[in-house]
Design a protein around this motif. Structure first.
Motif, PDB file in Angstrom:
ATOM      1  N   ALA A   8      -0.044   1.425   6.354  1.00  0.00           N
ATOM      2  CA  ALA A   8       0.975   1.732   5.328  1.00  0.00           C
ATOM      3  C   ALA A   8       2.092   0.690   5.342  1.00  0.00           C
ATOM      4  CB  ALA A   8       1.541   3.125   5.549  1.00  0.00           C
ATOM      5  N   ASP A   9       2.463   0.223   6.544  1.00  0.00           N
ATOM      6  CA  ASP A   9       3.510  -0.798   6.649  1.00  0.00           C
ATOM      7  C   ASP A   9       3.062  -2.125   6.039  1.00  0.00           C
ATOM      8  OD1 ASP A   9       5.197   0.970   7.891  1.00  0.00           O
ATOM      9  OD2 ASP A   9       4.677   0.318   9.926  1.00  0.00           O
ATOM     10  N   PHE A  10       1.768  -2.405   6.123  1.00  0.00           N
ATOM     11  CA  PHE A  10       1.243  -3.651   5.541  1.00  0.00           C
ATOM     12  C   PHE A  10       1.489  -3.684   4.036  1.00  0.00           C
ATOM     13  CE2 PHE A  10      -2.260  -5.815   3.359  1.00  0.00           C
ATOM     14  CZ  PHE A  10      -2.080  -7.103   3.853  1.00  0.00           C
ATOM     15  N   PRO A  14       7.227  -7.484   2.010  1.00  0.00           N
ATOM     16  CA  PRO A  14       7.825  -8.155   0.848  1.00  0.00           C
ATOM     17  C   PRO A  14       6.837  -9.122   0.187  1.00  0.00           C
ATOM     18  CG  PRO A  14       9.250  -8.323   2.779  1.00  0.00           C
ATOM     19  CD  PRO A  14       7.958  -7.738   3.233  1.00  0.00           C
ATOM     20  N   THR A  15       7.091  -9.441  -1.055  1.00  0.00           N
ATOM     21  CA  THR A  15       6.203 -10.306  -1.840  1.00  0.00           C
ATOM     22  C   THR A  15       6.048 -11.678  -1.198  1.00  0.00           C
ATOM     23  OG1 THR A  15       6.970  -9.141  -3.797  1.00  0.00           O
ATOM     24  CG2 THR A  15       5.787 -11.181  -4.171  1.00  0.00           C
ATOM     25  N   LYS A  16       7.128 -12.218  -0.637  1.00  0.00           N
ATOM     26  CA  LYS A  16       7.059 -13.545  -0.005  1.00  0.00           C
ATOM     27  C   LYS A  16       6.055 -13.555   1.149  1.00  0.00           C
ATOM     28  CE  LYS A  16      11.826 -14.828  -1.022  1.00  0.00           C
ATOM     29  NZ  LYS A  16      13.149 -15.082  -0.456  1.00  0.00           N
ATOM     30  N   ILE A  17       6.072 -12.494   1.946  1.00  0.00           N
ATOM     31  CA  ILE A  17       5.164 -12.422   3.095  1.00  0.00           C
ATOM     32  C   ILE A  17       3.726 -12.225   2.609  1.00  0.00           C
ATOM     33  CG2 ILE A  17       4.567 -11.086   5.162  1.00  0.00           C
ATOM     34  CD1 ILE A  17       7.563 -10.725   5.625  1.00  0.00           C
ATOM     35  N   LEU A  57      -8.318 -10.971   0.224  1.00  0.00           N
ATOM     36  CA  LEU A  57      -8.545 -10.165  -0.981  1.00  0.00           C
ATOM     37  C   LEU A  57      -7.444  -9.124  -1.184  1.00  0.00           C
ATOM     38  CD1 LEU A  57     -12.405  -9.582  -0.909  1.00  0.00           C
ATOM     39  CD2 LEU A  57     -11.108 -10.945  -2.542  1.00  0.00           C
ATOM     40  N   THR A  58      -7.038  -8.472  -0.100  1.00  0.00           N
ATOM     41  CA  THR A  58      -6.009  -7.433  -0.203  1.00  0.00           C
ATOM     42  C   THR A  58      -4.664  -8.027  -0.602  1.00  0.00           C
ATOM     43  OG1 THR A  58      -7.156  -6.177   1.514  1.00  0.00           O
ATOM     44  CG2 THR A  58      -4.904  -5.535   1.022  1.00  0.00           C
ATOM     45  N   SER A  59      -4.236  -9.063   0.107  1.00  0.00           N
ATOM     46  CA  SER A  59      -2.916  -9.649  -0.186  1.00  0.00           C
ATOM     47  C   SER A  59      -2.906 -10.308  -1.560  1.00  0.00           C
ATOM     48  CB  SER A  59      -2.510 -10.644   0.904  1.00  0.00           C
ATOM     49  OG  SER A  59      -3.497 -11.636   1.071  1.00  0.00           O
ATOM     50  N   PHE A  60      -4.005 -10.968  -1.931  1.00  0.00           N
ATOM     51  CA  PHE A  60      -4.081 -11.596  -3.252  1.00  0.00           C
ATOM     52  C   PHE A  60      -4.059 -10.536  -4.362  1.00  0.00           C
ATOM     53  CE2 PHE A  60      -6.377 -13.326  -6.908  1.00  0.00           C
ATOM     54  CZ  PHE A  60      -5.628 -14.477  -7.139  1.00  0.00           C
ATOM     55  N   SER A  61      -4.765  -9.432  -4.151  1.00  0.00           N
ATOM     56  CA  SER A  61      -4.792  -8.353  -5.143  1.00  0.00           C
ATOM     57  C   SER A  61      -3.410  -7.739  -5.317  1.00  0.00           C
ATOM     58  CB  SER A  61      -5.782  -7.269  -4.727  1.00  0.00           C
ATOM     59  OG  SER A  61      -7.077  -7.793  -4.651  1.00  0.00           O
ATOM     60  N   ILE A  62      -2.720  -7.514  -4.201  1.00  0.00           N
ATOM     61  CA  ILE A  62      -1.364  -6.950  -4.274  1.00  0.00           C
ATOM     62  C   ILE A  62      -0.438  -7.911  -5.019  1.00  0.00           C
ATOM     63  CG2 ILE A  62       0.660  -6.313  -2.892  1.00  0.00           C
ATOM     64  CD1 ILE A  62      -1.329  -5.181  -0.816  1.00  0.00           C
ATOM     65  N   LEU A  63      -0.567  -9.208  -4.720  1.00  0.00           N
ATOM     66  CA  LEU A  63       0.251 -10.207  -5.423  1.00  0.00           C
ATOM     67  C   LEU A  63      -0.053 -10.223  -6.913  1.00  0.00           C
ATOM     68  CD1 LEU A  63       0.321 -13.337  -3.092  1.00  0.00           C
ATOM     69  CD2 LEU A  63       2.268 -12.016  -3.906  1.00  0.00           C
ATOM     70  N   ALA A  64      -1.339 -10.165  -7.266  1.00  0.00           N
ATOM     71  CA  ALA A  64      -1.732 -10.189  -8.681  1.00  0.00           C
ATOM     72  C   ALA A  64      -1.193  -8.976  -9.422  1.00  0.00           C
ATOM     73  CB  ALA A  64      -3.251 -10.257  -8.801  1.00  0.00           C
ATOM     74  N   VAL A  65      -1.311  -7.796  -8.818  1.00  0.00           N
ATOM     75  CA  VAL A  65      -0.800  -6.572  -9.445  1.00  0.00           C
ATOM     76  C   VAL A  65       0.717  -6.633  -9.573  1.00  0.00           C
ATOM     77  CG1 VAL A  65      -0.521  -4.083  -9.106  1.00  0.00           C
ATOM     78  CG2 VAL A  65      -2.749  -5.139  -8.755  1.00  0.00           C
ATOM     79  N   THR A  66       1.399  -7.102  -8.530  1.00  0.00           N
ATOM     80  CA  THR A  66       2.861  -7.237  -8.569  1.00  0.00           C
ATOM     81  C   THR A  66       3.281  -8.190  -9.678  1.00  0.00           C
ATOM     82  OG1 THR A  66       2.953  -6.855  -6.181  1.00  0.00           O
ATOM     83  CG2 THR A  66       4.899  -7.827  -7.195  1.00  0.00           C
ATOM     84  N   LEU A  67       2.558  -9.295  -9.813  1.00  0.00           N
ATOM     85  CA  LEU A  67       2.859 -10.280 -10.854  1.00  0.00           C
ATOM     86  C   LEU A  67       2.645  -9.687 -12.248  1.00  0.00           C
ATOM     87  CD1 LEU A  67       3.617 -13.246 -11.465  1.00  0.00           C
ATOM     88  CD2 LEU A  67       1.178 -13.749 -11.445  1.00  0.00           C
TER      89      LEU A  67
END
Length: 197
Positions: A8-10, A14-17, A57-67
Motif C-alpha cells: 500500500a505504501d508503494f 510521490p510521482t517523482k519517485i 510495468l506497475t510504476s509506468f502504469s501508475i505514471l501513465a494514469v496519473t498523467l
C-alpha cells in the motif's frame, strides 16, 4: 537490518519517485547488454528479471494514469473556466438590486475589499456563487449578533464591471436605489436599516 515492505505504501509514493523507479527499471530491462554489463547489472537482471519487469510495468502504469488524469483535469478546468467567464455578465445581471448594491460598494473601494455583515443572506449567496470571497479565515468581531467580516470582489467580477459600462451603470443605479431606501428607513429608526454601505 529488517526491511518491512508494505504494498500500500508503494502506491502512495510521490510521482517523482515513481518516475525514477520506472526509469531505473526500464534502463535495466531495455538497455543493450554491453551497457548493462558496464553497470555490473547483467547477473542482477537475469536473476530478478521478473521482479524488475513487474516494477517497471506497475510504476509506468501508475505514471501513465496519473498523467492522463492530470491532463483531463487541466483541460476540464480550462473548459469550465471558459464557460464560467462566458456566462459572467449574465450571472451578474441576474442579481437583485440589494446584491448589485453590495457588489457595487465593493467595486468602488480602492482594493475592492470591505467589511460586510457575516449573517446577511445576500452576502452568503454572493459568496456561494463566487462573486465575493472572504479575505481571511479569522477576524475579531465586537458584536457577535451583528458580526462583520472582510470580503473582496472576485477579480472576474471586477473585470466584467470595468469592461462593460452599461453593466456598471445598472449596478450604480441599484446602489443609489438601495442607499436611498436605507437612508429613508434610518430616519424612522428602523433597527434593520443596516445597509453595509
Amino acid at each position: 537490518m529488517k526491511f518491512d515492505f508494505n504494498l500500500a505504501d508503494f502506491f502512495k509514493l510521490p510521482t517523482k519517485i515513481m518516475f525514477a523507479l520506472a526509469l531505473a527499471s526500464g534502463m535495466v530491462l531495455f538497455l543493450p547488454d554491453n551497457i548493462v554489463a558496464k553497470m555490473y547489472m547483467v547477473d542482477f537482471r537475469n536473476k530478478y528479471g521478473f521482479t524488475i519487469g513487474l516494477l517497471f510495468l506497475t510504476s509506468f502504469s501508475i505514471l501513465a494514469v496519473t498523467l492522463i488524469i492530470g491532463i483531463y483535469k487541466y483541460f476540464s478546468h480550462k473548459r469550465s473556466m471558459k464557460k464560467f467567464k462566458a456566462t459572467a455578465k449574465e450571472r451578474l445581471q441576474k442579481l437583485d438590486n440589494y446584491q448589485k448594491a453590495i457588489v457595487y460598494g465593493l467595486y468602488m473601494e480602492d482594493n475592492h475589499t470591505s467589511e460586510l455583515p457575516f449573517h446577511d443572506g445576500a452576502v452568503k449567496w454572493l459568496k456561494q456563487n463566487m462573486i465575493i470571497i472572504e479575505t481571511t479565515n479569522q477576524y475579531l468581531v465586537s458584536d457577535l449578533n451583528n458580526a462583520v467580516f472582510p470580503y473582496m470582489l472576485q477579480p472576474w467580477a471586477v473585470e466584467e464591471l470595468q469592461n462593460d459600462s452599461e453593466l456598471l451603470a445598472t449596478f450604480h443605479t441599484a446602489y443609489i436605489q438601495i442607499d436611498t431606501k436605507y437612508k429613508a428607513q434610518s430616519q424612522y429608526n428602523d433597527p434593520y436599516s443596516n445597509f453595509p454601505y
